[in-house]
Design an enzyme around this catalytic site. Structure first.
Site, PDB file in Angstrom:
ATOM      1  CE  LYS A 199      31.788  41.186  46.637  1.00 45.08           C
ATOM      2  NZ  LYS A 199      31.359  42.622  46.369  1.00 45.08           N
TER       3      LYS A 199
HETATM    4  N1  GLU Z   1      33.395  44.858  44.132  1.00 49.15           N
HETATM    5  C1  GLU Z   1      32.742  45.849  43.731  1.00 49.15           C
HETATM    6  C2  GLU Z   1      31.166  46.196  44.727  1.00 49.15           C
HETATM    7  O1  GLU Z   1      31.253  45.673  45.569  1.00 49.15           O
HETATM    8  C3  GLU Z   1      32.368  46.262  42.256  1.00 49.15           C
HETATM    9  C4  GLU Z   1      31.757  45.026  41.663  1.00 49.15           C
HETATM   10  C5  GLU Z   1      32.033  45.343  40.075  1.00 49.15           C
HETATM   11  O2  GLU Z   1      32.547  46.225  39.508  1.00 49.15           O
HETATM   12  O3  GLU Z   1      31.121  44.355  39.492  1.00 49.15           O
HETATM   13  O4  GLU Z   1      30.329  46.631  44.210  1.00 49.15           O
END
Ligand code: GLU
Length: 409
Positions: free
Chosen positions: A102
Site C-alpha cells: 500500500k
Molecule cells: N485500493 C483497493 C483495495 O484496497 C484496490 C487495490 C488494487 O486494486 O490493487 O483493495
C-alpha cells in the site's frame, strides 16, 4: 484501540487457530520493504511544497505485491503499513497470485489544483519507480486517487522503463485500463451481500440498507444493491447525509451528488448525521468510507443484522467483539471489498497478454472468484465455529504461511 491494533488483534486470533509459532508470526507481520520519500513540488503560486510519500511492501510470498495509492490527510506510516498487511491477506483470501502493498501521500487532494495533483503524482513515481514494476509491486487507486492519477503514474513510470501498462491498474480504458474496474469494488460488495443473505436465508429484495460513503465504492455498491431490489434508506458522505424511509432513488441521488458535490439536501429526504446512520434501524449496514468508524460505543447501538465492510478496517477490535456477541453477522473487509483488487488482477492479466476481455467476461469472472471466496470463508467459519472475520484471516494467513514455508527462506 485503533485500526493498527485491530489488525494485529485479528491476526493473532487467526494465528492462534493456525497454531503459528512466534517466529513465524514475526516473519509474517514484518514488512518486506518500507519506503518513505520526500516529494517537493512547485505550487501554482510559485511556492515550493513538500510532502511525504510512503510505499510499504508487506509480503511477496504468493506473488508480486499489490495495493492502492491513497491520498488523504490522515495517511501516515503506521496506517499504510496496516493497510499493506490487509492487502496481503485480502489477495490470499480470494486466491489471487499476489502479495500485499500500500502507498500514499499525506495530503488532501481537494486542496490541490489539477496541475498540482499531477506534479505530486509524477514526483511520487520519480521517487519510487525503481522499487515497483509489473512483476514486483503494482499500485492502483485507493481513497483520494482515480483513473486520471493512475494515467499520470503509468506515464511517469514509462519515462524510465518504456511501455509497461501492467505496472499500474485502475487506468483509464483509453490507456490499457479494464472494463468494469471502476465499478468492481461496489459490484463485489453486491455479490458478497447476495451470497451472505442467501446463506442466512434472508431476502435481499426489500432489505433496508444504510450506507456510509458515496464515493466510488459506496456509489456502485448502492447502485447494484438498488438494482438487486434492496432499499437504500440512508446515505452519508463527508459533508452530509440523507434519509428516506421509503428508499432513496439511487440514480437520481448520484446525479444530485455529482452536481452539488454532496448527497446533502437531496429532494424528498431528511438530513442524517453519520452517527444516526450507523445506529439506524436497518437490515444491512455498509461502511464504505474511512477506517475505524465502528467504535465500541457505536457497536453497542448498531441495529443492523448484517454489516458488510466495504471500507478497509472500519471496525475496531472491541467493537468487533460487541458485534459478535450481539449476533450481528460481519463480513470482513478482506473479503467484502476484494472486488477491486480482483478486477485489478484481470487488468494486469489483460495487459500482460495484450488481449482484451469484454464487460460480460469481467463480471462473470468476478462473480466466480468472489463467490468461491465467500463459500470458503463461510465453510471455515461453520467448521471452526468462528466469526467470518476470523475464518477469512485463517484462510488468508494460512495460505501466505504455507507459501512462505514451501519456498523456504
Ligand atoms: N485500493 C483497493 C483495495 O484496497 C484496490 C487495490 C488494487 O486494486 O490493487 O483493495
Amino acid at each position: 484501540m485503533n485500526t493498527i491494533e485491530a489488525a494485529l488483534y485479528y491476526f493473532n486470533q487467526a494465528a492462534n487457530h493456525l497454531e503459528l509459532s512466534a517466529p513465524v508470526r514475526k516473519l509474517l507481520l514484518t514488512p518486506k520493504r518500507e519506503l518513505k520519500v520526500q516529494i517537493a513540488i512547485p505550487l501554482d503560486n510559485g511556492e515550493v511544497a513538500t510532502f511525504i510519500g510512503f510505499r510499504i511492501q508487506h509480503d511477496d510470498a504468493r506473488g508480486p505485491m499489490k495495493g492502492g495509492l491513497r491520498y488523504h490527510p490522515e495517511v501516515d506510516a503506521d496506517e499504510v503499513t496496516t493497510l499493506a498487511q490487509l492487502m496481503t491477506w485480502k489477495t490470499a483470501v480470494v486466491d489471487l497470485p499476489y502479495g500485499g502493498a500500500k502507498g500514499g501521500i499525506g495530503v488532501d487532494p481537494k486542496s490541490l489544483s489539477r496541475n498540482e495533483l499531477e506534479r505530486i503524482t509524477r514526483g511520487f513515481i520519480d521517487a519510487i519507480h525503481d522499487t515497483i514494476g509489473p512483476d514486483r509491486d503494482i499500485p492502483a487507486p485507493d481513497m483520494g486517487t482515480n483513473a486520471q492519477v493512475m494515467a499520470w503514474a503509468v506515464n511517469q513510470y514509462e519515462k524510465y522503463h518504456g511501455f509497461s501498462p501492467a505496472v499500474i491498474t485502475g487506468k483509464p480504458l483509453e490507456l490499457h485500463g479494464s472494463q468494469g474496474r471502476e465499478e468492481a469494488t461496489g459490484r463485489g460488495v453486491m455479490i458478497i451481500t447476495k451470497a451472505t443473505f442467501a446463506a442466512l436465508h434472508r431476502p435481499l429484495s426489500g432489505a433496508k440498507v444504510a450506507l456510509q460513503g458515496f464515493g466510488n465504492v459506496g456509489y456502485f455498491a448502492a447502485a447494484f444493491l438498488h438494482e438487486a431490489g434492496a432499499k437504500i434508506l440512508g446515505v452519508t458522505d463527508v459533508t452530509g447525509g440523507v434519509w428516506n424511509p421509503l428508499g432513496l432513488d439511487v440514480p437520481a441521488l448520484k446525479k444530485w451528488a455529482a452536481e452539488k458535490g454532496s448527497v446533502a439536501g437531496f429532494p424528498g429526504s431528511t438530513p442524517l448525521t453519520n452517527d444516526e446512520l450507523l445506529r439506524s434501524d436497518v437490515d444491512l449496514l455498509i461502511p464504505a468510507a474511512l477506517g475505524g468508524v465502528l467504535t465500541e460505543e457505536i457497536a453497542r447501538d448498531v441495529r443492523a443484522k448484517v454489516i458488510i465492510e466495504a471500507a478497509n478496517a472500519p471496525t475496531l477490535a472491541v467493537a468487533d467483539e460487541v458485534l459478535n456477541k450481539k449476533g450481528i453477522v460481519v463480513v470482513p473487509d478482506i473479503l467484502a471489498n476484494a472486488g477491486g483488487v480482483t478486477v485489478s488482477y484481470f487488468e494486469w492479466v489483460q495487459n500482460l497478454q495484450q488481449f482484451r476481455w469484454d464487460l460480460a467476461k469481467i463480471r462473470g469472472e468476478l462473480d466466480r472468484i468472489m463467490t468461491a471466496g465467500f463459500d470458503e470463508v463461510w465453510r471455515v467459519s461453520r467448521e471452526r465455529k468462528v466469526s467470518l472475520r476470523t475464518a477469512a484471516y485463517i484462510i488468508g494467513i494460512g495460505r501466505v504461511a504455507r507459501a512462505t514455508q514451501l519456498a523456504g527462506y
